[in-house]
Design a protein around this motif. Structure first.
Motif, mmCIF file in Angstrom:
data_model
loop_
_atom_site.group_PDB
_atom_site.id
_atom_site.type_symbol
_atom_site.label_atom_id
_atom_site.label_comp_id
_atom_site.label_asym_id
_atom_site.label_seq_id
_atom_site.Cartn_x
_atom_site.Cartn_y
_atom_site.Cartn_z
ATOM 1 N N ARG A 191 39.607 46.375 66.005
ATOM 2 C CA ARG A 191 40.758 45.578 66.449
ATOM 3 C C ARG A 191 41.861 46.497 67.003
ATOM 4 N N PRO A 192 42.834 45.928 67.723
ATOM 5 C CA PRO A 192 43.860 46.769 68.355
ATOM 6 C C PRO A 192 44.509 47.768 67.394
ATOM 7 N N VAL A 193 44.671 48.986 67.878
ATOM 8 C CA VAL A 193 45.265 50.065 67.085
ATOM 9 C C VAL A 193 46.522 50.580 67.784
ATOM 10 N N LYS A 194 46.382 50.872 69.087
ATOM 11 C CA LYS A 194 47.498 51.472 69.825
ATOM 12 C C LYS A 194 48.505 50.420 70.316
ATOM 13 N N LEU A 195 48.099 49.164 70.273
ATOM 14 C CA LEU A 195 48.948 48.024 70.642
ATOM 15 C C LEU A 195 49.481 48.111 72.084
ATOM 16 N N PHE B 285 36.788 44.949 75.722
ATOM 17 C CA PHE B 285 38.184 45.371 75.819
ATOM 18 C C PHE B 285 38.324 46.765 75.228
ATOM 19 N N GLY C 270 40.842 38.045 73.047
ATOM 20 C CA GLY C 270 40.056 38.205 71.823
ATOM 21 C C GLY C 270 40.849 38.294 70.544
ATOM 22 N N CYS D 135 34.265 40.370 73.388
ATOM 23 C CA CYS D 135 34.600 38.949 73.310
ATOM 24 C C CYS D 135 33.575 38.130 74.074
ATOM 25 N N PRO E 266 48.407 47.213 76.312
ATOM 26 C CA PRO E 266 47.549 46.226 76.989
ATOM 27 C C PRO E 266 46.138 46.777 77.188
ATOM 28 N N TRP F 143 36.714 46.241 71.519
ATOM 29 C CA TRP F 143 36.084 45.046 70.972
ATOM 30 C C TRP F 143 35.416 44.200 72.050
ATOM 31 N N GLU G 26 41.420 49.696 74.522
ATOM 32 C CA GLU G 26 42.860 49.969 74.627
ATOM 33 C C GLU G 26 43.130 51.194 75.500
ATOM 34 N N LYS H 74 50.416 43.602 62.703
ATOM 35 C CA LYS H 74 50.232 44.102 64.078
ATOM 36 C C LYS H 74 50.478 42.998 65.114
ATOM 37 N N LEU I 297 38.717 33.869 75.343
ATOM 38 C CA LEU I 297 37.842 35.002 75.059
ATOM 39 C C LEU I 297 37.841 35.196 73.547
ATOM 40 N N SER I 298 36.783 34.749 72.907
ATOM 41 C CA SER I 298 36.729 34.756 71.442
ATOM 42 C C SER I 298 36.175 36.077 70.929
ATOM 43 N N PHE I 299 36.826 36.582 69.907
ATOM 44 C CA PHE I 299 36.427 37.856 69.315
ATOM 45 C C PHE I 299 35.013 37.760 68.716
ATOM 46 N N ASP J 42 37.385 29.074 67.318
ATOM 47 C CA ASP J 42 37.821 29.853 66.154
ATOM 48 C C ASP J 42 39.328 29.868 65.935
ATOM 49 N N THR K 135 41.567 36.257 68.357
ATOM 50 C CA THR K 135 41.222 34.921 67.871
ATOM 51 C C THR K 135 40.487 35.057 66.542
ATOM 52 N N TYR L 273 44.499 34.320 72.886
ATOM 53 C CA TYR L 273 43.154 33.764 73.078
ATOM 54 C C TYR L 273 42.535 34.205 74.395
ATOM 55 N N PHE M 49 52.769 42.429 68.966
ATOM 56 C CA PHE M 49 52.411 41.746 70.214
ATOM 57 C C PHE M 49 53.375 40.572 70.474
#
Lengths: 88, 496
Positions: free
Chosen positions: A43-47, A62, B415, A29, A49, A27, A64, B429, A36-38, B256, B417, B412, B433
């Motif tokens: 969006r995260p899948v593997k969760l 970003f 991303g 940002c 860092p 993704w 994953e 999900k 850092l705004s999306f 946001d 957000t 934040y 985290f």
């Protein structure tokens, strides 16, 4: 209107990258100081860092899992994202 | 020299209200909400219908106003118990077993408004007025980040030219720049949320560029007649719609993560609860982003403020518990903030109702952290606080109840957000985290700030969480252990 078209194209491109390289979440940002705004992407899948890469002074990518992306491809990806963002 | 009268005149931009209304109408329909409340007075709830509503909540769907009115009807203890169980399950599903802690930092108490319930109102002559300068802000943050160990603040500003957007921006930069050597690492504030007066879009863009956390504005009361009564019409705050659309402007400006709230005790709590949900629905509809947090402070005594003793809408503890339960069920993805306005015993109980954030070591006098006062000075405060526990004590009490304290400020900064975090919260999900970052950041805090007693019980909680992560998330577990060890070896600020 123009912004909408470009962001949806970018979104589509990031979805394709996620599939092609099995990188899970990927993704973009926008940087606002610490924030850092999306903007768009998968969006995260593997969760795990995510790894961050600067697209330009305003945007960060970003990923994953970037283990299937070599240096050349990475450069091309960043260039392509940069061009999407130029027109957004 | 700032001309206060001129400054006040230029605050409200009509176009930044009108552009959000639907054919001139706002999203709080007083008559309809009153009719829902009257209906709630007349009929007994159908248990089957209530259970259907609870299932919607469990699926992390925002409830309709009609659903909320049904929940308000419930008084049967068994059904209330079911609501509590579901509220707790939702909390675990969305945020896992963690409580995020923060501290409020009041930057000034000058205010141009005259709200009847507020100790800081302009005509309250007994208040000692003060605005922190840069050095004083640094001194406050050195205590908060360097001695107590907070990583997250909510900074609070009065509406006054001396604390205008330029001051706010400067103060945020100052806070973010303070870094203090502590026991094993360093102390630093990593997320600053802002509670301030409604702003113009161009001002909000200034705050956005600094990198604020959440922007909070509480409507105080959504009931228009009451709003007009408690906020004199010759003040900026007297403009109901300017305040109501604060979050619209923030989201349009690109901030946001936004926080909404109501001050309970100004009007009928049922009206405020339904209206808070209406506000969430409106933001979801217009921006695809609901409130990041909801706050529900109750009126507390304030110096020379007789209105508080006279209000007929004072909220009992039993009703307050119901407010929290209903909000947890109605906006299941949102963060819920329970502040130290409330007494310790009640906070200990309410944490089980789906609370996600609590403050500790709280001081709300201007300059009170670095003044190191051990008592409250009402003439320097907006109101009186009820829970004076230190952060170390709160963490220990939470651990005794099985909760892990989290100092996570990751979202934040990578991303998670706006619409992204909304999806992650709804899908559960983000809860993953929350769990992982709680373990990492809690270990960091224990190493740097904990008393021996708190460290012992804290490590027990961490070990329990690690065992759960290993069992539930075997793929991620090795990375968690790697980060955990790096923290123990002196690295700081790692996150998922």
């Amino acid at each position: 209107m123009g912004r909408g078209i470009c962001i949806s194209d970018l979104e589509q491109y990031l979805k394709e990258l996620s599939k092609t390289y099995n990188c899970g979440g990927i993704w973009i940002c926008k940087k606002f100081g610490k924030r850092l705004s999306f903007i768009a992407g998968v969006r995260p899948v593997k969760l795990i860092p995510p790894i961050s890469m600067e697209v330009n002074k305003d945007y960060v990518l970003f990923i994953e899992d970037d283990s299937n992306i070599d240096e050349n491809e990475r450069r091309n990806i960043l260039n392509k994202i940069h061009s999407y963002l130029l027109f957004s | 020299m700032i001309n206060v009268v001129e400054w006040v005149k230029n605050r409200i931009i009509d176009d930044e209200i009108e552009r959000y209304t639907d054919n001139g109408r706002d999203f709080i329909n007083d008559d309809y909400i009153e009719s829902l409340i009257n209906n709630a007075n007349n009929k007994k709830p159908d248990p089957k219908k209530i259970r259907d509503i609870l299932n919607k909540s469990l699926a992390i769907q925002t409830l309709s106003l009609e659903d909320v009115a049904e929940l308000i009807k419930v008084s049967d203890p068994d059904l209330i118990e079911e609501m509590k169980e579901v509220a707790h399950k939702i909390k675990l599903k969305v945020y896992d077993n963690r409580i995020v802690t923060f501290a409020p930092l009041y930057m000034g108490n000058l205010c141009v408004n005259n709200c009847l319930y507020c100790g800081f109102r302009d005509d309250n002559s007994i208040i000692k007025r003060r605005v922190l300068n840069i050095k004083e802000i640094e001194d406050e943050v050195k205590v908060l980040a360097g001695e107590i160990g907070h990583k997250r603040l909510i900074v609070v500003y009065g509406e006054h030219p001396s604390t205008d957007v330029n001051y706010i921006a400067k103060s945020l930069e100052t806070i973010y720049n303070v870094k203090v050597k502590v026991r094993n690492g360093w102390g630093q504030i990593r997320r600053v949320n802002v509670n301030a007066a409604p702003m113009q879009i161009k001002e909000l863009e200034v705050l956005r560029d600094i990198g604020i956390g959440t922007f909070q504005v509480f409507q105080e009361t959504y009931h228009k007649k009451t709003y007009s009564y408690v906020h004199p019409s010759n003040t900026i705050k007297g403009n109901y719609l300017w305040r109501l659309y604060s979050m619209h402007r923030a989201l349009e400006a690109g901030i946001d993560d936004v926080g909404i709230g109501a001050l309970f005790g100004l009007y009928d709590w049922r009206f405020e609860v339904i209206s808070l949900v209406a506000h969430a629905i409106e933001l979801e509809k217009k921006f695809g982003i609901g409130p990041h947090t909801v706050s529900f402070p109750r009126l507390e005594p304030a110096a020379n403020t007789p209105f508080i003793q006279e209000t007929r809408y004072r909220v009992s503890d039993d009703d307050f518990k119901k407010i929290i339960l209903i909000l947890r069920l109605a906006i299941p993805y949102t963060g819920m903030i329970l502040t130290a306005r409330e007494p310790k015993e009640l906070r200990n109980e309410l944490v089980d109702y789906g609370i996600t954030q609590m403050d500790a070591s709280t001081k709300i006098g201007i300059g009170a952290y670095s003044d190191r006062l051990t008592y409250q000075e009402l003439e320097k405060q907006q109101f009186e606080i009820g829970d004076t526990r230190t952060l170390d004590e709160l963490i220990r009490d939470l651990a005794k109840k099985g909760y892990i304290t989290s100092f996570c400020t990751a979202g934040y900064r990578c991303g998670r957000t706006g619409s992204s975090i909304m999806d992650l919260l709804r899908s559960g999900k983000e809860g993953v985290f929350c769990k992982l970052n709680a373990v990492i950041t809690f270990r960091e805090w224990l190493l740097d700030f904990a008393s021996k007693e708190t460290e012992e019980i804290g490590l027990e909680i961490i070990n329990k969480e690690l065992r759960e992560i290993e069992k539930r998330m075997p793929d991620i577990y090795p990375k968690v252990i790697e980060y955990y060890k790096r923290i123990e070896n002196g690295e700081r600020d790692l996150y998922f």
